[in-house]
Scaffold this active site. Structure first.
Site, short mmCIF file in Angstrom:
data_model
loop_
_atom_site.label_atom_id
_atom_site.label_comp_id
_atom_site.label_asym_id
_atom_site.label_seq_id
_atom_site.Cartn_x
_atom_site.Cartn_y
_atom_site.Cartn_z
N CYS A 35 0.83 -1.21 0.00
CA CYS A 35 0.00 0.00 0.00
C CYS A 35 0.86 1.25 0.00
O CYS A 35 0.37 2.35 -0.19
CB CYS A 35 -0.98 0.01 1.17
SG CYS A 35 -0.22 0.42 2.73
N ASP A 37 2.88 2.52 2.47
CA ASP A 37 3.32 3.07 3.74
C ASP A 37 3.45 1.99 4.80
O ASP A 37 2.65 1.05 4.84
CB ASP A 37 2.31 4.11 4.26
CG ASP A 37 2.19 5.28 3.31
OD1 ASP A 37 3.21 5.90 3.02
OD2 ASP A 37 1.07 5.55 2.86
N CYS A 60 5.64 8.00 1.99
CA CYS A 60 5.72 9.26 1.27
C CYS A 60 5.93 10.42 2.24
O CYS A 60 6.02 10.25 3.45
CB CYS A 60 4.45 9.47 0.47
SG CYS A 60 2.99 9.63 1.50
N CYS A 104 -2.84 8.55 5.11
CA CYS A 104 -1.54 8.49 5.79
C CYS A 104 -1.70 8.89 7.26
O CYS A 104 -1.01 8.36 8.13
CB CYS A 104 -0.54 9.44 5.16
SG CYS A 104 -0.13 9.02 3.47
#
Lengths: 125, 392
Positions: A35, A37, A60, A104
Site C-alpha cells: 500500500c 506506507d 511518502c 496516511c
C-alpha cells in the site's frame, strides 16, 4: 507532487523522534510496502505516561510528517489521552493534508495506538 | 540553486528553431487551410510540408500521416478506430500488459462493449514474447498493439519479430512509438507496422502535437466527425502552428538522432555507473541493452519514491517515480508489476530521462545527492532497519 502545507514540509525535512527505542515497553506496526506506507512506533511508559515515543517509517512525504507529528504530540500524554488522539487531530496539527493523503494520517495514530495496546497487553499478562 | 532536470520524458523545452517556424502561422499566415482563397494557401502548403517531414522521420509517405492533438488521441484513434471499422470481422484485440493508459483504457471500454481483450505478459526485462503473441491471435483478432519502447523502464521491443507474427496471421499491427520516435531508428516499412503513434512533445516540439501513421489498406473510423479534414478521419480546423512545429521538430530529430542518441546513451551509462557506485542497494530495471538511449530506471531499496522525489526536488533535481504515492490514483505502476518487480522496489523506483541539455557534470551531483538522501531516508525506514538486523 502534492501541495503540502509548510508544517508538513517542516516535519518532512527535519522529522523529530526518528528511531527505535531499545527495550521499548510497547511496539506498534501498521501498513505494508504494497500500500506504500509502513510505520513502526516504539514507546517508553512511566507512571502511565508516554515518556518517549519514536518512529520508523517507510512512506511518502505525508507519512513521514504524520509520524513525526504523532510522536511529537503523544510525548508526555497519559496513555488514555494518547488513545484518544485521532487522525483528525494529527491532520489539523499539520495544517491539513491533501485529500488523497488523508489515509496516511490514519496510519500514524493507528501505529501509536497499537504500541499502547501492546504495552497494556504485556502489563496484563 | 542548481537545477538538474532529468525528467525530459515528462516534457522537453521547445527548440528555438521550432518556435521560429511556428510563429508566422500564428501571425500573418493565420488562414484556414480549407479556404478556397489566397489566405488558405500558405497554411495548406505548410501543413503539406509538415506531413512530409513527419513521414520522413519514420519512412512513411506524407499521405499516411494523420495529425492529432496528443499521442493519447492517436492511440485512441488506432484502437477505437480499428475496432469500429472491423467489428464485423472480429471482436478480439491483443496488446501488451505494459501499454500506456491511452491504449489500456480504450481497451477496457471496448471490453465493456463486447470485445475480448488479451493482454500479453512481459518478461522481467519488459519484453513481449513472439511465441506468446502467436498463441494469443485467433481468427477473431482485428488488432495487435505493442509499444515500440516503454516510456517507464525504457525497454525496446523486438518489433520485427512481433509484426512478422501478426503479418503471417493477417492482423494489423499498431505500435505506440511516442517514447521511441526520434530516439531510436524507426522505419515503418522495415518494421512492418500498419499504424504508429508519435508525439512532438518528446522531441522538442510543441505540446499538443502528435501524429498517427496509417498504412495502406488499414480501415479506421473517426473519433471526431464533421468536416473532411485529415481525409475525413479527424474533423476540425487544423492547428497549423502546432502541426508546423511538429514537422520542424521531426526534421531536427531525424537529422540529429544518431549523434544525440549516442552521446546521451554514454551520459546515461555514466549516470548508471555513478549511481551504482555511490548508492548502495540500488537496482537497475528494464533491459540492459535493448533500451531507450536517454532512459535509466532504478529502484532504491528500502525507501519510498515520493519521499525521494521531494528530497531530490529540494536539491533541484527533477525525476519521476512509479510509486503509488506519486500517482493521482495512488496505484503503483502497472509496468513495474508486469515485470514482476516486488512492491517495495516499485515504491522506491526512480525514472531518469536525459535530454539535450543534460551534462556530464550533473552526474556526480545527482549521484552524490541521491546517496545522501537514500541514507537519510533509510535511517528512518523500518525495512532498512529490519534488513540491518536480519539481512534479507
Amino acid at each position: 507532487m502534492p501541495e503540502y502545507s509548510e508544517k508538513v514540509m517542516e516535519h518532512f525535512k527535519s522529522p523529530k523522534n526518528v528511531g527505535e527505542i531499545a527495550g521499548a515497553d510497547g511496539v506498534g506496526e501498521v501498513g505494508n510496502p504494497v500500500c506504500g506506507d509502513m510505520m513502526k512506533f516504539t514507546i517508553k511508559v512511566k507512571d502511565d505516561r508516554l515518556e518517549d515515543v519514536k518512529f520508523l517509517t517507510f512512506g511518502c512525504g505525508a507519512a513521514i510528517a504524520v509520524s513525526s507529528m504523532v510522536a511529537e504530540m503523544a510525548k508526555g500524554m497519559t496513555l488514555d489521552e494518547a488513545m484518544k488522539l485521532t487522525n483528525k487531530d494529527v491532520a489539523k496539527a499539520l495544517d491539513g493534508l491533501p485529500g488523497n493523503k488523508m489515509h496516511c494520517s490514519n496510519l500514524g495514530a493507528d501505529a501509536l495506538h497499537k504500541a499502547i495496546e501492546d504495552y497494556r497487553q504485556k502489563q496484563a499478562s | 540553486m542548481r537545477e538538474v532536470n532529468l525528467d525530459y520524458g515528462a516534457a522537453t523545452p521547445l527548440d528555438p528553431a521550432v518556435l521560429e517556424a511556428m510563429l508566422p502561422y500564428m501571425r500573418e499566415h493565420y488562414g484556414n487551410p480549407s479556404s478556397g482563397h489566397s489566405l488558405g494557401q500558405k497554411p495548406r502548403q505548410a501543413m503539406a510540408e509538415a506531413r512530409e517531414k513527419v513521414g520522413r522521420l519514420i519512412g512513411a509517405k506524407p499521405g499516411q500521416i494523420l495529425f492529432t492533438a496528443s499521442a493519447s488521441e492517436a492511440n485512441n484513434m488506432a484502437v477505437k478506430g480499428i475496432a469500429a471499422a472491423s467489428r464485423k470481422k472480429g471482436t478480439h484485440i491483443v496488446a501488451s500488459s505494459i501499454e500506456h493508459f491511452s491504449i489500456l483504457n480504450p481497451l477496457k471500454t471496448l471490453e465493456k462493449d463486447g470485445f475480448r481483450i488479451t493482454l500479453l505478459p512481459v518478461d522481467e526485462q519488459g519484453l513481449v514474447d513472439a511465441g506468446e503473441l502467436e498463441r494469443a491471435i485467433t481468427p477473431e483478432t482485428i488488432l495487435v498493439s505493442v509499444a515500440a519502447a516503454n516510456a517507464e523502464i525504457g525497454t525496446l521491443q523486438d518489433l520485427k519479430a512481433l509484426t512478422a507474427v501478426a503479418k503471417a496471421k493477417g492482423v494489423p499491427f499498431h505500435t505506440d512509438a511516442a517514447a521511441a520516435a526520434g530516439w531510436v531508428p524507426l522505419d515503418v516499412q522495415d518494421l512492418g507496422v500498419d499504424l504508429l503513434t508519435l508525439a512532438g512533445d518528446q522531441l522538442y516540439g510543441p505540446k499538443g502535437s502528435a501524429a498517427l501513421y496509417v498504412g495502406q489498406g488499414v480501415r479506421l473510423r473517426p473519433l471526431v466527425e464533421g468536416g473532411i479534414q485529415e481525409r475525413g478521419l479527424r474533423a476540425g480546423t487544423e492547428n497549423i502552428p502546432v502541426i508546423v512545429g511538429l514537422g520542424e521538430a521531426a526534421r531536427i530529430a531525424a537529422e540529429t538522432r544518431e549523434e544525440r542518441a549516442q552521446s546521451l546513451a554514454a551520459l546515461r551509462d555514466g549516470l548508471k555507473e555513478s549511481l551504482l557506485k555511490h548508492v548502495p542497494h540500488l537496482r537497475v530495471n528494464g533491459h540492459p541493452t535493448r533500451r531507450l538511449p536517454h532512459n535509466l530506471h532504478v529502484s532504491v531499496e528500502f525507501v519510498e519514491g515520493e519521499a525521494l522525489l521531494m528530497h531530490l526536488d529540494m536539491a533541484g533535481i527533477y525525476v519521476s517515480s512509479g510509486s503509488s504515492c506519486t500517482s493521482q490514483a495512488l496505484k503503483s505502476s502497472h509496468v513495474l508489476a508486469a515485470i514482476g518487480l516486488p512492491p517495495e522496489l516499485a515504491q522506491g523506483s526512480l525514472l531518469f530521462t536525459l535530454g539535450r541539455e543534460s551534462r556530464e557534470e550533473d552526474v556526480s551531483y545527482v549521484s552524490g545527492e541521491l546517496a545522501r538522501i537514500a541514507q537519510l531516508l533509510r535511517a528512518m525506514s523500518p525495512l532498512y532497519q529490519n534488513f540491518l538486523k536480519k539481512g534479507r
